[in-house]
Design a protein around this motif. Structure first.
Motif, mmCIF file in Angstrom:
data_model
loop_
_atom_site.group_PDB
_atom_site.id
_atom_site.type_symbol
_atom_site.label_atom_id
_atom_site.label_comp_id
_atom_site.label_asym_id
_atom_site.label_seq_id
_atom_site.Cartn_x
_atom_site.Cartn_y
_atom_site.Cartn_z
ATOM 1 N N SER A 4 0.540 -22.327 25.562
ATOM 2 C CA SER A 4 1.151 -22.257 24.237
ATOM 3 C C SER A 4 1.390 -20.786 23.908
ATOM 4 O O SER A 4 0.463 -19.985 23.932
ATOM 5 C CB SER A 4 0.229 -22.894 23.194
ATOM 6 N N TRP A 46 4.746 -25.758 29.331
ATOM 7 C CA TRP A 46 4.863 -24.586 28.465
ATOM 8 C C TRP A 46 5.408 -25.012 27.113
ATOM 9 O O TRP A 46 6.469 -25.601 27.009
ATOM 10 C CB TRP A 46 5.784 -23.552 29.110
ATOM 11 N N SER A 47 4.651 -24.703 26.062
ATOM 12 C CA SER A 47 5.084 -24.897 24.694
ATOM 13 C C SER A 47 5.442 -23.513 24.150
ATOM 14 O O SER A 47 4.570 -22.707 23.842
ATOM 15 C CB SER A 47 3.960 -25.538 23.862
ATOM 16 N N ALA A 70 5.403 -21.552 19.778
ATOM 17 C CA ALA A 70 4.649 -22.721 19.327
ATOM 18 C C ALA A 70 3.814 -22.497 18.070
ATOM 19 O O ALA A 70 3.073 -23.387 17.667
ATOM 20 C CB ALA A 70 3.746 -23.210 20.457
ATOM 21 N N ASP A 112 3.503 -17.622 21.524
ATOM 22 C CA ASP A 112 4.172 -17.237 20.288
ATOM 23 C C ASP A 112 4.144 -15.718 20.223
ATOM 24 O O ASP A 112 3.412 -15.066 20.979
ATOM 25 C CB ASP A 112 3.468 -17.845 19.070
ATOM 26 N N GLY A 163 -0.049 -23.909 17.486
ATOM 27 C CA GLY A 163 -0.514 -24.720 18.597
ATOM 28 C C GLY A 163 -0.485 -26.222 18.461
ATOM 29 O O GLY A 163 -0.890 -26.936 19.387
ATOM 30 N N VAL A 205 -5.731 -26.112 26.752
ATOM 31 C CA VAL A 205 -4.607 -25.297 26.295
ATOM 32 C C VAL A 205 -4.985 -23.827 26.324
ATOM 33 O O VAL A 205 -6.030 -23.437 25.799
ATOM 34 C CB VAL A 205 -4.171 -25.702 24.873
ATOM 35 N N PHE A 254 -3.572 -19.878 25.317
ATOM 36 C CA PHE A 254 -2.651 -19.241 24.371
ATOM 37 C C PHE A 254 -2.358 -17.811 24.834
ATOM 38 O O PHE A 254 -3.251 -17.105 25.288
ATOM 39 C CB PHE A 254 -3.257 -19.212 22.971
ATOM 40 N N GLU A 276 1.912 -28.339 18.674
ATOM 41 C CA GLU A 276 2.733 -28.989 19.689
ATOM 42 C C GLU A 276 1.976 -29.105 21.003
ATOM 43 O O GLU A 276 1.952 -30.163 21.639
ATOM 44 C CB GLU A 276 4.018 -28.198 19.895
ATOM 45 N N ALA A 277 1.341 -28.015 21.430
ATOM 46 C CA ALA A 277 0.588 -28.030 22.686
ATOM 47 C C ALA A 277 -0.577 -29.007 22.616
ATOM 48 O O ALA A 277 -0.852 -29.743 23.581
ATOM 49 C CB ALA A 277 0.077 -26.626 23.006
#
Length: 283
Positions: A139, A106-107, A110, A141, A113, A190, A192, A115-116
């Motif tokens: 990811s 889990w980011s 973020a 936010d 994205g 990934v 979101f 980082e992910a």
């Protein structure tokens, strides 16, 4: 903006995003809110605050939060951390998860994205070791705009030049007009989702690796403690929680302890090394 309006906005932002306006708060308000006013045809921040007080226009409320929170991120931000993820955390987690052959990452908070996708690029380089594995990278936010950019995987020249090695750019990106788009293979790795750290996120499940970096610094101590403890509750018993370089749970909570072999990472109390953890702990 009146002192009363400023106090209201501070309380509004803390409740909606955790953001605690510090001594620079007035500057941020004066520099960021006019764009929101122009977007919605409002005369000034005072009119904007009046609408926020009414609670009648959720779209404007969301726009104010998105304008005020900091969306600073870039690929492989803090290279030392990503080196430790690649060389220490992931190999040990792969060993510990050999039976289930599943890894969840889990980011958090973020932004767009990077980082992910940085984690995804590391895992792509470990592909032979991951044959037959299920790897989930989430990811999250609170900004819908940032999340949509992340889903598209489209970045400017400036964004791909910040921290991204040229060989990874050439391997995983293609040029799309004035932008660069990350490969479909990595985009599939990934997912979101909109998650506000102020809200209940227990439904996300348990993760083996959590990155919650450079967001606690914007919170007051009470909010830091609350978010940190709830994030730590999503961590597997032998997992790793990675914070930002200037962030620490010391003085806030005893839920997690520093990992002696991984600067910036934390694990559950009584579980300082993955090799000593109960690898069969239920998720």
């Amino acid at each position: 903006m009146t002192e009363t309006d400023h106090r209201f906005l501070s309380a509004f932002l803390r409740a909606r995003s955790g953001l605690a306006l510090n001594s620079d708060g007035l500057y941020l308000v004066e520099s960021r809110l006019p764009a929101v006013c122009r977007r919605f045809g409002l005369s000034d921040p005072g009119e904007l605050i009046a609408i926020l007080r009414s609670g009648a226009v959720p779209e404007i409320e969301a726009a104010v939060v998105e304008a005020m929170v900091t969306q600073e991120t870039f690929f492989f931000r803090d290279k030392a951390i990503f080196a430790q993820i690649q060389d220490i955390a992931l190999p040990r987690l792969l060993e510990a998860r050999a039976a289930s052959r599943r890894l969840r990452i889990w980011s958090a908070a973020a932004s767009t994205g990077q980082e992910a996708y940085s984690i995804a690029m590391i895992l792509a380089g470990m592909a032979p070791s991951l044959a037959g594995w299920t790897v989930d990278i989430l990811s999250t936010d609170l900004s819908d705009v940032a999340l949509e950019r992340g889903r598209l995987g489209l970045y400017t020249h400036f964004e791909v030049q910040r921290g991204l090695p040229i060989q990874l750019l050439l391997t995983h990106f293609t040029q799309a007009g004035d932008l660069w788009q990350i490969s479909a293979a990595l985009r599939r790795m990934v997912s979101f989702a909109r998650v506000n750290l102020m809200d209940d996120f227990s439904g996300l499940g348990i993760f083996d690796l959590i990155l919650c970096r450079n967001v606690l610094i914007y919170f007051d101590d009470e909010t830091k403690r609350d978010v940190l403890e709830r994030v730590a509750a999503r961590l597997a018993h032998d997992g790793r929680l990675i914070l930002g370089g200037v962030e620490t749970p010391v003085g806030l909570t005893e839920t997690v302890v520093a990992c002696p072999d991984f600067k910036g990472a934390y694990s559950h109390v009584g579980c300082n090394r993955i090799s000593r953890c109960d690898r069969d702990s239920p998720k």
